[in-house]
Enzyme design. Structure first.
Site, PDB file in Angstrom:
ATOM      1  N   SER A 116       2.444  -3.305   3.339  1.00 49.34           N
ATOM      2  CA  SER A 116       1.045  -3.379   3.731  1.00 49.34           C
ATOM      3  C   SER A 116       0.740  -4.752   4.324  1.00 49.34           C
ATOM      4  O   SER A 116       1.362  -5.151   5.294  1.00 49.34           O
ATOM      5  CB  SER A 116       0.146  -3.047   2.534  1.00 49.34           C
ATOM      6  OG  SER A 116      -1.172  -2.792   2.942  1.00 49.34           O
TER       7      SER A 116
ATOM      8  N   ASP B 163       0.149   3.929   3.837  1.00 49.68           N
ATOM      9  CA  ASP B 163       0.459   2.616   3.261  1.00 49.68           C
ATOM     10  C   ASP B 163       1.637   2.665   2.278  1.00 49.68           C
ATOM     11  O   ASP B 163       1.679   3.506   1.386  1.00 49.68           O
ATOM     12  CB  ASP B 163      -0.789   2.112   2.529  1.00 49.68           C
ATOM     13  CG  ASP B 163      -0.743   0.640   2.210  1.00 49.68           C
ATOM     14  OD1 ASP B 163       0.243   0.190   1.608  1.00 49.68           O
ATOM     15  OD2 ASP B 163      -1.710  -0.060   2.547  1.00 49.68           O
TER      16      ASP B 163
END
Length: 324
Positions: free
Chosen positions: A54, A185
């Site tokens: 991320s 993610d």
């Protein structure tokens, strides 16, 4: 086990692991800036592999692209409102039914930062976690550092950045343009990618566990206590921000750290994840000055340990196996 003044008596393999955490990546980037200012040299030159999830993935990609950590920090500070535009109250209402933010702001930032560079252009081996929503499987982007890795080297860095940071409820999933793979993610399963890095060192680089040294950097840990209402709480209590997201991310992070310690030994890992008071920041809004100040303090204290543990090893120049 690491000892004071240890140098490369064995063929050392050093891994830098960068947690996810949204805009809290300001802390990570500022921490690296502080370390570099004290060391007088790039931190990344000491690492044979960088793994990041991320926001940590975006920082890792920046390092791979040859950006300085100062430039990465400046990117976060100057583009924070482009990535996470306000007003937050209206955005929170939108989040009940759709992703809180459109992807356009983030995409424009990472496209501008990385241009046409692909994973094959990275200056350091990278592993960037994501999650395949269509197949319900983990998805790892990797630089071409092993003969088996014949596909990802063609993927633009900006696309990898979008995939690893497509946080559910915050951003829509990212679909790879040529393959239409729906990616979310990497924090879904590897917000702290330390074990990902260790596994890669063993499986793809062929390194024994006792040769691996790991630096794991968090994005600050919320120190708030959990209200007892959660003990018997239902959906309403758990979905209230930041309960479920915070518990899941911190739980995965501590779990990964414990597994890493069992694999390579506590003495071969340094973990820095500074505690932060409740309300200092959230995944999509923060006071950059507070995060930079906290990072300045912790980098000052941490630098001697970094020098002792990691300073004696310089990674060889990375030569991608596949490239245009």
């Amino acid at each position: 086990m690491i000892t004071n003044g240890e140098r490369d008596t064995v063929q050392r393999f050093q891994v830098l692991s960068l947690d996810g955490g949204g805009i809290l990546g300001i802390f990570t980037a500022a921490l690296l800036v502080g370390l570099e200012e004290d060391l007088g040299r790039p931190v990344v030159e000491h690492f044979d592999l960088v793994v990041g999830t991320s926001t940590g993935g975006i920082i890792a990609l920046g390092l791979g692209a040859g950006m300085s950590v100062r430039d990465i920090l400046d990117l976060y500070v100057t583009e924070m409102k482009t990535i996470f535009p306000g007003p937050r109250r209206l955005r929170s209402l939108r989040q009940l039914f759709r992703a809180k933010y459109k992807a356009g702001g983030l995409q424009s930032v990472v496209q501008e930062a990385f241009g046409t560079l692909t994973l094959a252009h990275s200056r350091v081996p990278l592993v960037i976690p994501s999650f395949d929503l269509g197949e319900n499987r983990v998805y790892l982007f990797k630089t071409p550092h092993h003969p088996r890795l014949k596909r990802d080297w063609k993927v633009p860095l900006w696309q990898v950045a979008m995939a690893t940071s497509a946080a559910p409820t915050f951003f829509p999933a990212f679909s790879l343009p040529n393959e239409h793979v729906r990616l979310a993610d990497g924090g879904i399963w590897a917000n702290n990618p330390s074990v990902v890095g260790i596994v890669e060192a063993v499986s793809m680089f062929g390194r024994p566990l006792d040769s691996i040294r790991l630096l794991s950097l968090g994005t600050t840990a919320d120190s708030r206590a959990r209200n007892r209402s959660l003990d018997k709480g239902g959906l309403f209590q758990w979905i209230r921000s930041p309960n479920i997201a915070n518990v899941l991310l911190q739980g995965q992070s501590y779990g990964a750290l414990t597994q890493a310690q069992h694999l390579i030994g506590m003495g071969n890992i340094l973990r820095l994840d500074a505690h932060a008071p409740p309300g200092l920041s959230a995944l999509d809004h923060a006071d950059a000055r507070d995060l930079i100040a906290k990072a300045a303090h912790h980098s000052r204290v941490f630098c001697p340990d970094f020098e002792r543990v990691f300073g004696g090893h310089v990674a060889p120049t990375f030569e991608p196996l596949y490239r245009n």
